[in-house]
Design a protein around this motif. Structure first.
Motif, PDB file in Angstrom:
ATOM      1  N   ALA A  30      -0.421 -16.296  -0.069  1.00 59.21           N
ATOM      2  CA  ALA A  30      -1.552 -16.718   0.264  1.00 59.21           C
ATOM      3  C   ALA A  30      -2.081 -17.656  -1.187  1.00 59.21           C
ATOM      4  O   ALA A  30      -2.600 -18.755  -0.878  1.00 59.21           O
ATOM      5  N   CYS A  31      -1.958 -17.060  -2.316  1.00 61.50           N
ATOM      6  CA  CYS A  31      -2.652 -17.638  -3.584  1.00 61.50           C
ATOM      7  C   CYS A  31      -1.750 -18.045  -4.475  1.00 61.50           C
ATOM      8  O   CYS A  31      -2.147 -18.876  -5.403  1.00 61.50           O
ATOM      9  N   GLY A  32      -0.440 -17.473  -4.448  1.00 57.01           N
ATOM     10  CA  GLY A  32       0.550 -17.975  -5.451  1.00 57.01           C
ATOM     11  C   GLY A  32       0.465 -16.971  -6.758  1.00 57.01           C
ATOM     12  O   GLY A  32       1.417 -17.480  -7.305  1.00 57.01           O
ATOM     13  N   ARG A  33      -0.449 -16.183  -6.853  1.00 54.66           N
ATOM     14  CA  ARG A  33      -0.450 -15.209  -7.967  1.00 54.66           C
ATOM     15  C   ARG A  33       0.602 -14.012  -7.568  1.00 54.66           C
ATOM     16  O   ARG A  33       0.568 -13.591  -6.425  1.00 54.66           O
ATOM     17  N   PRO A  34       1.302 -13.302  -8.719  1.00 51.95           N
ATOM     18  CA  PRO A  34       2.010 -12.138  -8.259  1.00 51.95           C
ATOM     19  C   PRO A  34       1.099 -11.143  -7.475  1.00 51.95           C
ATOM     20  O   PRO A  34      -0.074 -10.713  -8.053  1.00 51.95           O
ATOM     21  N   GLY A  35       1.403 -10.351  -6.401  1.00 50.63           N
ATOM     22  CA  GLY A  35       0.810  -9.060  -5.803  1.00 50.63           C
ATOM     23  C   GLY A  35       1.204  -8.013  -6.709  1.00 50.63           C
ATOM     24  O   GLY A  35       2.674  -7.797  -6.816  1.00 50.63           O
ATOM     25  N   VAL A  36       0.459  -7.090  -6.974  1.00 51.63           N
ATOM     26  CA  VAL A  36       0.745  -5.778  -7.673  1.00 51.63           C
ATOM     27  C   VAL A  36       0.368  -4.575  -6.847  1.00 51.63           C
ATOM     28  O   VAL A  36      -0.556  -4.664  -6.161  1.00 51.63           O
ATOM     29  N   VAL A  37       1.349  -3.723  -6.732  1.00 51.47           N
ATOM     30  CA  VAL A  37       1.192  -2.522  -5.941  1.00 51.47           C
ATOM     31  C   VAL A  37       1.313  -1.187  -6.788  1.00 51.47           C
ATOM     32  O   VAL A  37       2.376  -1.053  -7.784  1.00 51.47           O
ATOM     33  N   LEU A  38       0.694  -0.349  -6.679  1.00 45.79           N
ATOM     34  CA  LEU A  38       0.534   0.928  -7.728  1.00 45.79           C
ATOM     35  C   LEU A  38       0.413   2.160  -7.039  1.00 45.79           C
ATOM     36  O   LEU A  38      -0.238   2.498  -6.110  1.00 45.79           O
ATOM     37  N   VAL A  39       1.898   2.854  -6.943  1.00 49.47           N
ATOM     38  CA  VAL A  39       1.777   4.127  -6.020  1.00 49.47           C
ATOM     39  C   VAL A  39       2.399   5.227  -7.062  1.00 49.47           C
ATOM     40  O   VAL A  39       2.525   5.027  -8.221  1.00 49.47           O
ATOM     41  N   THR A  40       2.339   6.167  -6.422  1.00 48.94           N
ATOM     42  CA  THR A  40       2.926   7.334  -7.134  1.00 48.94           C
ATOM     43  C   THR A  40       4.526   7.456  -7.045  1.00 48.94           C
ATOM     44  O   THR A  40       5.164   6.712  -6.443  1.00 48.94           O
ATOM     45  N   SER A  41       4.894   8.600  -7.502  1.00 54.73           N
ATOM     46  CA  SER A  41       6.447   8.871  -7.602  1.00 54.73           C
ATOM     47  C   SER A  41       7.134   9.325  -6.461  1.00 54.73           C
ATOM     48  O   SER A  41       6.354   9.599  -5.444  1.00 54.73           O
ATOM     49  N   GLY A  42       8.414   9.043  -6.277  1.00 53.25           N
ATOM     50  CA  GLY A  42       9.146   9.780  -5.240  1.00 53.25           C
ATOM     51  C   GLY A  42       9.006   9.256  -4.017  1.00 53.25           C
ATOM     52  O   GLY A  42       9.131   7.973  -3.822  1.00 53.25           O
ATOM     53  N   PRO A  43       8.349  10.005  -3.010  1.00 49.18           N
ATOM     54  CA  PRO A  43       8.214   9.477  -1.521  1.00 49.18           C
ATOM     55  C   PRO A  43       7.497   8.165  -1.539  1.00 49.18           C
ATOM     56  O   PRO A  43       7.718   7.351  -0.734  1.00 49.18           O
ATOM     57  N   ALA A  44       6.493   8.173  -2.184  1.00 52.45           N
ATOM     58  CA  ALA A  44       5.533   6.926  -2.162  1.00 52.45           C
ATOM     59  C   ALA A  44       6.319   5.732  -2.787  1.00 52.45           C
ATOM     60  O   ALA A  44       6.226   4.565  -2.127  1.00 52.45           O
ATOM     61  N   THR A  45       7.161   5.976  -3.805  1.00 51.05           N
ATOM     62  CA  THR A  45       8.079   4.713  -3.975  1.00 51.05           C
ATOM     63  C   THR A  45       9.019   4.359  -3.206  1.00 51.05           C
ATOM     64  O   THR A  45       9.089   3.151  -2.843  1.00 51.05           O
ATOM     65  N   LEU A  46       9.539   5.276  -2.602  1.00 50.84           N
ATOM     66  CA  LEU A  46      10.671   4.802  -1.468  1.00 50.84           C
ATOM     67  C   LEU A  46       9.977   4.339  -0.300  1.00 50.84           C
ATOM     68  O   LEU A  46      10.451   3.520   0.478  1.00 50.84           O
ATOM     69  N   ASN A  47       8.715   4.925  -0.007  1.00 50.54           N
ATOM     70  CA  ASN A  47       7.673   4.194   1.152  1.00 50.54           C
ATOM     71  C   ASN A  47       7.666   2.770   0.897  1.00 50.54           C
ATOM     72  O   ASN A  47       7.532   1.928   1.992  1.00 50.54           O
ATOM     73  N   ALA A  48       7.599   2.504  -0.330  1.00 51.44           N
ATOM     74  CA  ALA A  48       7.283   0.960  -0.698  1.00 51.44           C
ATOM     75  C   ALA A  48       8.444  -0.067  -0.601  1.00 51.44           C
ATOM     76  O   ALA A  48       8.443  -1.117  -0.871  1.00 51.44           O
ATOM     77  N   ALA A  49       9.599   0.817  -0.561  1.00 50.50           N
ATOM     78  CA  ALA A  49      10.936  -0.031  -0.519  1.00 50.50           C
ATOM     79  C   ALA A  49      11.259  -1.042   0.554  1.00 50.50           C
ATOM     80  O   ALA A  49      11.711  -2.217  -0.068  1.00 50.50           O
ATOM     81  N   ALA A  50      10.690  -0.837   1.666  1.00 45.86           N
ATOM     82  CA  ALA A  50      11.121  -1.999   2.683  1.00 45.86           C
ATOM     83  C   ALA A  50      10.119  -3.238   2.328  1.00 45.86           C
ATOM     84  O   ALA A  50      10.626  -4.199   2.626  1.00 45.86           O
ATOM     85  N   ALA A  51       9.151  -2.790   2.022  1.00 45.08           N
ATOM     86  CA  ALA A  51       8.139  -3.997   1.365  1.00 45.08           C
ATOM     87  C   ALA A  51       8.531  -5.135   0.104  1.00 45.08           C
ATOM     88  O   ALA A  51       8.691  -6.107   0.203  1.00 45.08           O
ATOM     89  N   ILE A  52       9.127  -3.991  -0.377  1.00 48.72           N
ATOM     90  CA  ILE A  52      10.198  -4.802  -1.867  1.00 48.72           C
ATOM     91  C   ILE A  52      11.352  -5.476  -1.180  1.00 48.72           C
ATOM     92  O   ILE A  52      11.478  -6.657  -1.766  1.00 48.72           O
ATOM     93  N   GLY A  53      12.043  -4.903  -0.228  1.00 50.06           N
ATOM     94  CA  GLY A  53      13.002  -5.723   0.118  1.00 50.06           C
ATOM     95  C   GLY A  53      12.709  -7.098   0.905  1.00 50.06           C
ATOM     96  O   GLY A  53      13.469  -8.074   0.817  1.00 50.06           O
ATOM     97  N   GLN A  54      11.567  -7.148   1.734  1.00 55.25           N
ATOM     98  CA  GLN A  54      10.944  -8.156   2.214  1.00 55.25           C
ATOM     99  C   GLN A  54      10.591  -9.349   1.351  1.00 55.25           C
ATOM    100  O   GLN A  54      11.115 -10.138   1.440  1.00 55.25           O
TER     101      GLN A  54
END
Length: 540
Positions: free
Chosen positions: A64-88
């Motif tokens: 929407a705005c052209g600036r990088p979007g930043v995601v802050l999660v914890t380790s292990g399952p949280a990081t892997l939960n975000a993997a689909a979004a990173i793939g997209q």
């Protein structure tokens, strides 16, 4: 140690130095040393209900705005939960930065620590541009500077940074390199001249515009007008040339009319597009005239179609240079009228094909377009209503007005992406368009949007299951199974999550529901069945 900071503070300080004022995520035991410093550096945290939702929200924010979007999660399952979004984000070339803790540097693998993952960084390296495990506090600002250089130059791709737990709490004096000044790349003058000669001599040229031209909309328009070129866009390029421009063919690269236009074109200028199967659906385009490609990624220039002239460079800067070498068309007024008339003829043919494909959803698309208005943004999902209905039927009058998970095709994208867009552009009309199957992947983010007080219409089009997969089973003459989804009471579900809920059964009631939702004090889920319902029914 005087002047020393913890690893967690070094992370937040570096984010602030790079202009980050918003992050999306969820706190956890292992990332609290980062969280504790967010308020001091005035970095807003947007709390989502799932890490995948945080990733999609950051993606929508970036689009929407052209600036990088930043995601802050914890380790292990949280990081892997975000993997689909990173793939997209990788698939659609979106700048998203994922930061997560990792196991301590001085730990024994397999010891059974909380959230221990055998190789978290390697897992994320397989879906991001790269994943980097930082090994010292002093290395954190350097790692962040490198990440932002990748996120903001050339072809944007997501990046993952892993900060070991012991590094997060260690203290050290750090020297920050600050943001890296990223030069804008342009092709050599002789290559631009060759492209200008090819395009300037062509009769009835065609421009194919992708997401890589999202921030080059003025240049795309000026080049199209100078050449008298018809312009067709991919899903991610939708709206770069406004749909009501006389030279606009709109989106829908997969339609037969586009293939025929491409075959007949005297020359083709491709700007920021992969020419990917996920856009074309039915096979590659056939080009009989010369092809000029403009792309920030040199490798992409020779992927899916080999050009006659390859221009590796920033889309806006390259088109500016190209425009300077294109001679004005003699008798420009008359030529422009002829070009516009021909485009209108092909647009009518293409629109007829789009109606044959997606006419059953057109009333929904019309209502949504009327509801959000000319400047509105719609974040869609990988749903039939989106790729058969909205892709070709929803008018877009500027870039990044239709956010769609094109290449990776993830389900559940639309709702959190709409949240991210609304956070990025306060006051802008933003809506989500979902199917009844996909919305259940991220329905919890309705609670996050309610907590934020976002006036966000979430239109859920209900066909009772996974409609696309059901249709494919039928076409294959397979047993139809595992695709029927008895719908929950979406109105009550929305209310239970702190949102409003309404039902709409016709175009008039849907338009009204969207407009009312945009004036509300929280999100509104609008449930639409593909068969007519009663009039709009509001929850108390």
């Amino acid at each position: 140690m005087s002047g020393a900071v913890s690893g967690g503070e070094a992370v937040v300080r570096a984010l602030a130095e790079h202009g980050v004022d918003t992050v999306f995520g969820i706190p956890g035991t292992h990332n609290l040393e980062i969280y504790r410093h967010l308020p001091a550096y005035r970095v807003r945290h947007v709390l989502t209900r799932h890490e995948q939702g945080a990733g999609y929200a950051a993606d929508g924010y970036a689009r929407a705005c052209g600036r990088p979007g930043v995601v802050l999660v914890t380790s292990g399952p949280a990081t892997l939960n975000a993997a689909a979004a990173i793939g997209q984000a990788y698939s659609d070339s979106i700048p998203v930065l994922l930061i997560s803790p990792g196991m301590p540097l001085r730990s024994t693998p397999g010891a059974g620590l909380l959230h221990e993952t055998r190789d978290q960084s390697r897992a994320m390296d397989s879906v991001a541009a790269y994943s980097h495990r930082v090994t010292s506090v002093a290395g954190i600002p350097v790692a962040l500077a490198r990440a932002f250089a990748v996120l903001t130059s050339g072809r944007a791709r997501p990046v993952h940074l892993e900060i070991p737990l012991d590094v997060l709490v260690e203290r050290s004096v750090v020297i920050s390199p600050g943001p890296v000044a990223v030069p804008v790349t342009v092709p050599p003058d002789d290559m631009i001249a060759a492209a200008a000669q090819v395009l300037g001599a062509a009769r009835a040229p065609l421009m194919i515009v992708g997401g890589g031209a999202r921030w080059a909309a003025p240049q795309v328009r000026m080049v199209a007008e100078r050449l008298g070129a018809a312009v067709v866009t991919t899903a991610n390029g939708k709206g770069v040339l406004p749909d009501d421009h006389p030279l606009a063919l709109g989106a829908g690269m997969h339609l037969p009319a586009v293939a025929e236009i491409a075959r007949r074109a005297g020359a083709v200028l491709v700007v920021g597009s992969e020419l990917a199967p996920s856009d074309l659906w039915h096979g590659p385009l056939e080009f009989t005239g010369p092809v000029v490609r403009v792309d920030a990624d040199p490798a992409q220039l020779v992927t899916n179609a080999v050009p006659d002239v390859a221009l590796a460079g920033d889309a806006a800067a390259t088109l500016d240079r190209l425009l300077a070498l294109l001679d004005p068309v003699p008798g420009r007024g008359a030529a422009a009228e002829v070009a516009a008339a021909e485009v209108a003829r092909w647009r009518a043919i293409k629109d007829g094909q789009a109606m044959a494909e997606g006419g059953r959803w057109r009333w929904i698309v019309r209502a949504l377009a009327e509801g959000v208005g000319r400047g509105g943004i719609v974040a869609g999902d990988s749903a039939m209503i989106c790729y058969y209905g909205a892709l070709t039927g929803l008018p877009a009058y500027g870039p990044s007005r239709f956010l769609h998970p094109t290449g990776y095709g993830t389900l559940g994208y639309g709702l959190p992406a709409a949240m991210g867009a609304a956070v990025a552009l306060p006051g802008r009309a933003v809506a989500a368009l979902m199917g009844d199957g996909g919305v259940m992947f991220t329905i919890a983010e309705l609670a996050a949007a309610a907590q934020l007080g976002l006036a966000l219409p979430v239109v859920v089009v209900d066909n009772g299951g996974y409609g696309e997969i059901r249709a494919e089973m039928v076409s294959r003459q397979d047993p139809v199974q595992a695709v029927e989804l008895p719908s929950p009471d979406f109105v009550m579900l929305a209310r239970s999550l702190g949102a409003y809920g309404v039902r709409a059964g016709d175009e008039e009631s849907l338009t009204a529901a969207v407009k009312e939702a945009l004036a509300a004090d929280r999100p509104t889920l609008v449930h639409v069945r593909e068969t007519p319902l009663a009039n709009v029914e509001e929850t108390p």
